[in-house]
Scaffold this motif. Structure first.
Motif, PDB file in Angstrom:
ATOM      1  N   SER A 143      37.298  41.932  39.791  1.00 42.83           N
ATOM      2  CA  SER A 143      38.759  41.840  39.942  1.00 42.83           C
ATOM      3  C   SER A 143      39.402  43.217  39.754  1.00 42.83           C
ATOM      4  CB  SER A 143      39.336  40.845  38.923  1.00 42.83           C
ATOM      5  OG  SER A 143      38.790  39.564  39.152  1.00 42.83           O
TER       6      SER A 143
ATOM      7  N   SER B  11      42.476  37.793  38.144  1.00 43.61           N
ATOM      8  CA  SER B  11      41.327  37.104  37.535  1.00 43.61           C
ATOM      9  C   SER B  11      40.910  35.917  38.389  1.00 43.61           C
ATOM     10  CB  SER B  11      41.709  36.625  36.130  1.00 43.61           C
ATOM     11  OG  SER B  11      40.653  35.888  35.561  1.00 43.61           O
TER      12      SER B  11
ATOM     13  N   THR C  64      39.412  35.150  31.453  1.00 47.73           N
ATOM     14  CA  THR C  64      38.797  36.362  30.907  1.00 47.73           C
ATOM     15  C   THR C  64      39.606  36.851  29.706  1.00 47.73           C
ATOM     16  OG1 THR C  64      37.929  36.899  33.061  1.00 47.73           O
ATOM     17  CG2 THR C  64      38.085  38.723  31.503  1.00 47.73           C
TER      18      THR C  64
HETATM   19  C1  F6R Z   1      31.155  40.237  39.181  1.00 47.10           C
HETATM   20  C2  F6R Z   1      31.989  39.323  38.428  1.00 47.10           C
HETATM   21  C3  F6R Z   1      32.652  39.833  37.188  1.00 47.10           C
HETATM   22  C4  F6R Z   1      34.082  39.293  37.107  1.00 47.10           C
HETATM   23  C5  F6R Z   1      34.734  39.691  35.782  1.00 47.10           C
HETATM   24  C6  F6R Z   1      36.172  39.248  35.708  1.00 47.10           C
HETATM   25  O1  F6R Z   1      30.570  39.627  40.282  1.00 47.10           O
HETATM   26  O2  F6R Z   1      32.147  38.190  38.792  1.00 47.10           O
HETATM   27  O3  F6R Z   1      32.646  41.222  37.139  1.00 47.10           O
HETATM   28  O4  F6R Z   1      34.809  39.798  38.181  1.00 47.10           O
HETATM   29  O5  F6R Z   1      34.010  39.113  34.716  1.00 47.10           O
HETATM   30  O6  F6R Z   1      36.273  37.875  35.869  1.00 47.10           O
HETATM   31  P1  F6R Z   1      37.618  37.182  36.285  1.00 47.10           P
HETATM   32  O7  F6R Z   1      37.949  37.634  37.668  1.00 47.10           O
HETATM   33  O8  F6R Z   1      37.318  35.705  36.222  1.00 47.10           O
HETATM   34  O9  F6R Z   1      38.663  37.599  35.310  1.00 47.10           O
END
Ligand code: F6R
Length: 359
Positions: free
Chosen positions: A57, A101, A106
């Motif tokens: 992200s 996200s 996260t």
């Molecule tokens: C890589 C991946 C992670 C997420 C990161 C943030 O393929 O999936 O790097 O991008 O943990 O997660 P989100 O987008 O759910 O906040």
């Protein structure tokens, strides 16, 4: 539920064309970007954008920073959420604070959002999961509509994030009256073309499957690019390391000579993202320097490259983002095929979780 695909990640790569179409649905009408989600914001009082995110992200955020400055003519700065939280950042209520996200859960991104909100900044979430913690906290949300993403390595969520941010940059440019009508029209035309760009060409996939066997051993990968292809290089390298456990780094091509090129030898693989744009010649000389030091070169470009050991031909798109999305697809498929050849569990790579709720 894999519908004949070997892994969820493969299915999700193939779904990108459809989900990006869904992300755009109802959001473009008569050469205008419609984002009803933003009706509460007064853009005349916003003079900068700050984006916080983690991982993939964060890479989407970095690519958006080019679009916000170029298209919306607004200052845009991007930070990794876990760094932002502890740097005692100066928070300005005239800055729009955006978090990105997939999961909406996260921990670092959520806490960064709470800090910004507490300081009186207007906050916006770009998120794939409705009613997640991040969505419930932000003042407004634009949902990315990628559908459930099962593969731990994010693919379709990334594609929809970048498309959403592109839409948003056009919306902000219109709201602030900084975007020329003709440019807006041509951007919208290019945006609407992206679902087509994201249709996987089976012959190309087969080619990547074949050439992947050359890239299983060695002491590492450099993914290099310039402009928005630099965040894409970071993302390509992250995808590969997550599921293949091979060492891969993404770099802005112009940085090689400032240190990393010291690693170049025949055991180093260079994946060069080389669109045919204004920076092509600069890219070319960066790649030539790596070739001269014996690095194995895989060039992804619409233009054949003499020194390349392997070459994946992309179309000559009229808009840079057409090339961005086609090259994104190629790097995702490359990571997938390398990981499959190595016998790894593509969907559940070791040491990783889909949602990172610890700090
Ligand atoms: C890589 C991946 C992670 C997420 C990161 C943030 O393929 O999936 O790097 O991008 O943990 O997660 P989100 O987008 O759910 O906040």
């Amino acid at each position: 539920q894999k519908d004949g695909y070997r892994y969820f990640m493969e299915k999700e790569i193939y779904e990108q064309s459809v989900v990006v179409g869904e992300t755009l649905m109802g959001r473009i009408k008569e050469n205008r970007v419609i984002l009803d989600e933003l009706c509460g914001f007064d853009f005349s009082r916003i003079d900068a954008i700050k984006i916080c995110a983690c991982g993939t992200s964060y890479h989407a955020a970095l690519s958006a920073s080019y679009m916000f400055e170029r298209l919306s003519k607004i200052r845009c700065n991007v930070e990794i959420a876990s760094e932002f939280r502890y740097k005692e950042p100066l928070l300005d209520p005239k800055t729009l604070f955006i978090v990105i996200s997939q999961s909406g859960e996260t921990a670092d991104t959520l806490e960064a959002l709470k800090m910004a909100k507490k300081s009186g900044m207007p906050t916006l979430a770009i998120c794939n999961v409705d009613n997640s913690s991040i969505v419930r906290t932000a003042d407004a949300t634009i949902l990315t509509r990628a559908g459930i993403e099962k593969g731990v390595a994010s693919t379709k969520a990334f594609a929809t994030q970048v498309v959403t941010l592109w839409l948003l940059s056009l919306f902000v440019g219109t709201a602030k009256n900084t975007l020329d009508e003709e440019i807006l029209k041509s951007e919208i035309r290019a945006l609407l073309h992206i679902p087509l760009v994201l249709k996987v060409n089976e012959a190309k996939h087969e080619k990547i499957r074949r050439l992947s066997k050359r890239y299983l051993h060695g002491h590492g990968f450099f993914f290099i690019g310039r402009d928005v292809f630099y965040p894409l290089a970071l993302e390509g390298a992250l995808k590969l390391k997550e599921i293949s456990y091979l060492h891969a780094e993404g770099y802005p091509a112009g940085e090689m000579k400032h240190g990393p090129i010291a690693l170049a030898d025949s055991e180093l693989f260079t994946i060069a993202l080389m669109p045919k744009n204004l920076l092509y010649d600069k890219m070319k000389s960066n790649v030539e320097e790596l070739g001269a030091r014996d690095s194995t070169l895989l060039v992804i470009s619409p233009e054949p490259f003499e020194l390349a050991d392997d070459f994946i031909k992309t179309q000559a798109h009229s808009h840079m983002m057409g090339e961005f999305f086609e090259m994104m697809l190629m790097t995702q498929l490359l990571a997938l095929e390398i990981s499959i050849r190595l016998g790894n569990d593509v969907d559940m790579p070791r040491n990783l979780a889909k949602s990172v709720t610890v700090e």
